[in-house]
Scaffold this motif. Structure first.
Motif: not given
Length: 327
Positions: A290-313
């Protein structure tokens, strides 16, 4: 520690009700840790959090050892104002970035097993219901102070307990049926009701060994309990092939029959969700952190319409202190 006074649980609770926490602290300093742990079972969640934090550190540690595991989990899961602000700041920064870049962001909290089956957990039965637990604290804070869309499928799981087992008996995770209703809640929260997969029948299956079985190796295999799996079909392909058997490895699923792209940052509770989403969307990628890195931001920008953060309580506190790396 010598026991100088007999602790009156009723008197201790009365002091907490009157918000006389300084006097209560003085009373508890002379009590045995096991007796203090008994007081916690009679306090509201809010009171328990306050009292635990005003105890001296050494005494708090001794009391913590005497508590039920579920009470320990609760106290770890409650939040201070600074922790709430930190978690909300991180999630809000991601949400703001997604809005600026035409993406939709959702924060999804998977309920712990004892929330759905409190009748099997001693501390949940005994603790007074007034006051917020840590999950409720965070949800309330996010809804009051941010625009983050947060989802918590507890109500739908409780509503469908009568239809079958929502969690595996020998595991801390939800069953395939419980995961299905968790998926339904997610789709509704995203405004995707028309995409929700329906099923004509349920297939019986067994789950002999779960993670509780592995933690306590003296437990026998469960070869008798029958669970139900919704038959929804399968038109997607995943790499690795079976998300249920993957631990911490990135998963990418594709489905040429569908449209829409999801990137999910998740933990083990999403293993079931991934399969249902993969039947709904053209592209689903899931990453176990869940700790996003710079590469994740680029990945989201290119490949996602929806971003989901799922976390067990039970692990929500791990989001505290994370910093967003986006622009």
């Amino acid at each position: 520690m010598e026991n100088q006074n007999t602790l009156s649980v009723d008197e201790a609770v009365a002091l907490a009700d009157e918000k006389k926490f300084f006097e209560l602290r003085k009373m508890l300093l002379d009590a045995e840790p096991a007796d203090i742990a008994g007081v916690f079972e009679k306090l509201s969640p809010e009171q328990a959090t306050i009292v635990f934090r005003i105890l001296p550190k050494e005494l708090a540690a001794e009391v913590f050892v005497e508590m039920d595991p579920e009470m320990q989990e609760y106290l770890i899961g409650s939040f201070t104002d600074s922790e709430l602000k930190s978690i909300a700041g991180y999630l809000s920064a991601i949400d703001d970035w997604c809005r600026r870049h035409g993406k939709r962001f959702y924060f999804y909290i998977a309920p712990s097993k004892h929330r759905v089956y409190p009748e099997y957990y001693r501390h949940v039965r005994k603790m007074r219901p007034d006051g917020e637990n840590g999950t409720e604290q965070l949800i309330s804070y996010l809804r009051t102070h941010t625009r983050v869309k947060v989802m918590y499928p507890l109500d739908i799981l409780l509503a469908h307990k009568k239809d079958g087992l929502m969690y595996w008996k020998n595991d801390t995770h939800w069953s395939l049926l419980g995961g299905y209703y968790g998926y339904v809640h997610l789709m509704r929260g995203m405004g995707e009701e028309k995409r929700i997969l329906s099923f004509d029948r349920l297939t019986d299956y067994k789950y002999p060994v779960g993670n509780i079985s592995n933690m306590y190796r003296f437990l026998p295999r469960d070869n008798t309990t029958v669970y139900q799996k919704p038959d929804i079909g399968k038109h997607y392909k995943c790499n690795p092939e079976d998300p249920q058997k993957v631990y911490r490895t990135p998963i990418v699923c594709t489905n040429p029959r569908k449209s829409g792209r999801i990137i999910m940052f998740r933990d083990s509770f999403s293993s079931t969700l991934i399969e249902y989403l993969a039947e709904n969307y053209a592209y689903v990628a899931a990453y176990w952190y869940h700790a996003l890195k710079n590469g994740d931001i680029e990945n989201i920008e290119k490949n996602a319409d929806i971003v989901i953060f799922e976390k067990i309580e039970r692990d929500l506190h791990l989001l505290n202190g994370l910093k967003f790396v986006g622009d």
